[in-house]
Scaffold this motif. Structure first.
Motif, PDB file in Angstrom:
ATOM      1  N   HIS A  45      34.216  40.606  37.513  1.00 24.38           N
ATOM      2  CA  HIS A  45      33.008  40.767  38.639  1.00 24.38           C
ATOM      3  C   HIS A  45      31.906  41.680  38.013  1.00 24.38           C
ATOM      4  O   HIS A  45      32.535  42.882  37.250  1.00 24.38           O
ATOM      5  CB  HIS A  45      33.310  41.401  39.941  1.00 24.38           C
ATOM      6  N   TRP A  46      30.630  41.467  37.941  1.00 27.76           N
ATOM      7  CA  TRP A  46      29.814  42.088  37.145  1.00 27.76           C
ATOM      8  C   TRP A  46      28.594  42.572  38.064  1.00 27.76           C
ATOM      9  O   TRP A  46      27.940  41.643  38.579  1.00 27.76           O
ATOM     10  CB  TRP A  46      29.331  41.452  35.866  1.00 27.76           C
ATOM     11  N   VAL A  72      26.184  40.721  42.463  1.00 23.82           N
ATOM     12  CA  VAL A  72      27.351  40.472  41.934  1.00 23.82           C
ATOM     13  C   VAL A  72      27.436  39.327  41.181  1.00 23.82           C
ATOM     14  O   VAL A  72      27.276  38.213  41.875  1.00 23.82           O
ATOM     15  CB  VAL A  72      28.506  41.051  42.826  1.00 23.82           C
ATOM     16  N   THR A  74      30.088  36.825  39.080  1.00 20.67           N
ATOM     17  CA  THR A  74      31.413  36.650  38.721  1.00 20.67           C
ATOM     18  C   THR A  74      31.763  35.477  37.357  1.00 20.67           C
ATOM     19  O   THR A  74      31.055  34.686  37.593  1.00 20.67           O
ATOM     20  CB  THR A  74      32.119  35.942  40.013  1.00 20.67           C
ATOM     21  N   HIS A  86      27.540  32.845  41.153  1.00 22.91           N
ATOM     22  CA  HIS A  86      26.638  33.865  42.032  1.00 22.91           C
ATOM     23  C   HIS A  86      26.570  32.902  43.390  1.00 22.91           C
ATOM     24  O   HIS A  86      26.224  31.818  43.279  1.00 22.91           O
ATOM     25  CB  HIS A  86      25.465  34.281  41.516  1.00 22.91           C
ATOM     26  N   GLN A 189      32.378  45.646  37.258  1.00 23.14           N
ATOM     27  CA  GLN A 189      32.651  46.144  38.596  1.00 23.14           C
ATOM     28  C   GLN A 189      34.114  46.373  38.514  1.00 23.14           C
ATOM     29  O   GLN A 189      34.945  45.338  38.291  1.00 23.14           O
ATOM     30  CB  GLN A 189      32.222  45.205  39.738  1.00 23.14           C
ATOM     31  N   GLN A 191      37.653  46.737  40.235  1.00 29.53           N
ATOM     32  CA  GLN A 191      38.261  46.390  41.609  1.00 29.53           C
ATOM     33  C   GLN A 191      39.305  47.358  42.222  1.00 29.53           C
ATOM     34  O   GLN A 191      40.049  47.826  41.588  1.00 29.53           O
ATOM     35  CB  GLN A 191      38.723  45.031  41.324  1.00 29.53           C
TER      36      GLN A 191
END
Length: 191
Positions: A45-46, A72, A74, A86, A189, A191
């Motif tokens: 995830h970014w 976000v 993915t 997205h 991101q 997690q």
């Protein structure tokens, strides 16, 4: 020295404050034989930040501001295929290793807004030529109100927590060709 300090501050702002020293570098991993490692590094995830940009329509240049909201994105691997998605995308963006000439963001046209950070700035700050960094190209399209829009993202994998590049959209609206570009930064991101 003052100029270098300013660029480092600009990089930290443009890339969302990623602590680059804590990240894995991919300098020297731009060849097709590195694609398996690169794909694995991109999965996750970014947070994507859309910076300022501009549109060109019918000879007019229309600047637009940065979007303050990060979204976000993915990135997932399905077999040998790497896709970015997205919730608002109509179709996933297929990602692959770019096989294009050097990407240039600078322009001599004074009407076109300058990006927050150019790829030349990025090369200087990370100490690696963009051609030696993994360059990823992603493509997708969407139809809004009957108008097809084609999107191309050109991203550089700066390190294991940072992607930086340009999002481009092209379309024809009411017979007028339109091209829009903006710089984007993506931070991994946790997690």
């Amino acid at each position: 020295m003052k100029s270098l300090f300013s660029m480092v501050c600009l990089l930290a702002t443009a890339l969302g404050g990623t602590a680059m020293a804590e990240q894995t570098s991919y300098c020297g991993m731009s060849a097709s034989e590195d694609w398996t490692t690169i794909r694995e590094a991109l999965v996750g995830h970014w947070a994507i930040t859309h910076q300022s940009g501009y549109a060109v329509a019918g000879g007019m240049i229309i600047p637009f501001p940065a979007d303050p909201e990060a979204e976000v994105l993915t990135i997932a691997q399905f077999g040998e295929v790497l896709e970015a998605s997205h919730p608002e995308m109509q179709a996933p963006m297929v990602l692959q290793l770019a096989d294009e000439a050097r990407w240039v963001m600078e322009t001599d046209d004074p009407a076109i807004p300058k990006p927050t950070l150019t790829l030349s700035d990025l090369e200087l700050l990370v100490g690696c030529d963009q051609m030696a960094l993994p360059r990823i190209i992603g493509t997708t399209s969407a139809v809004v109100d009957g108008v097809r829009m084609d999107f191309v993202n050109r991203l550089v994998l700066v390190d294991s927590g940072t992607l930086y590049g340009v999002m481009e959209m092209t379309t024809v609206a009411h017979g007028t060709p339109v091209t829009a570009q903006r710089t984007v930064s993506l931070t991994r991101q946790v997690q």
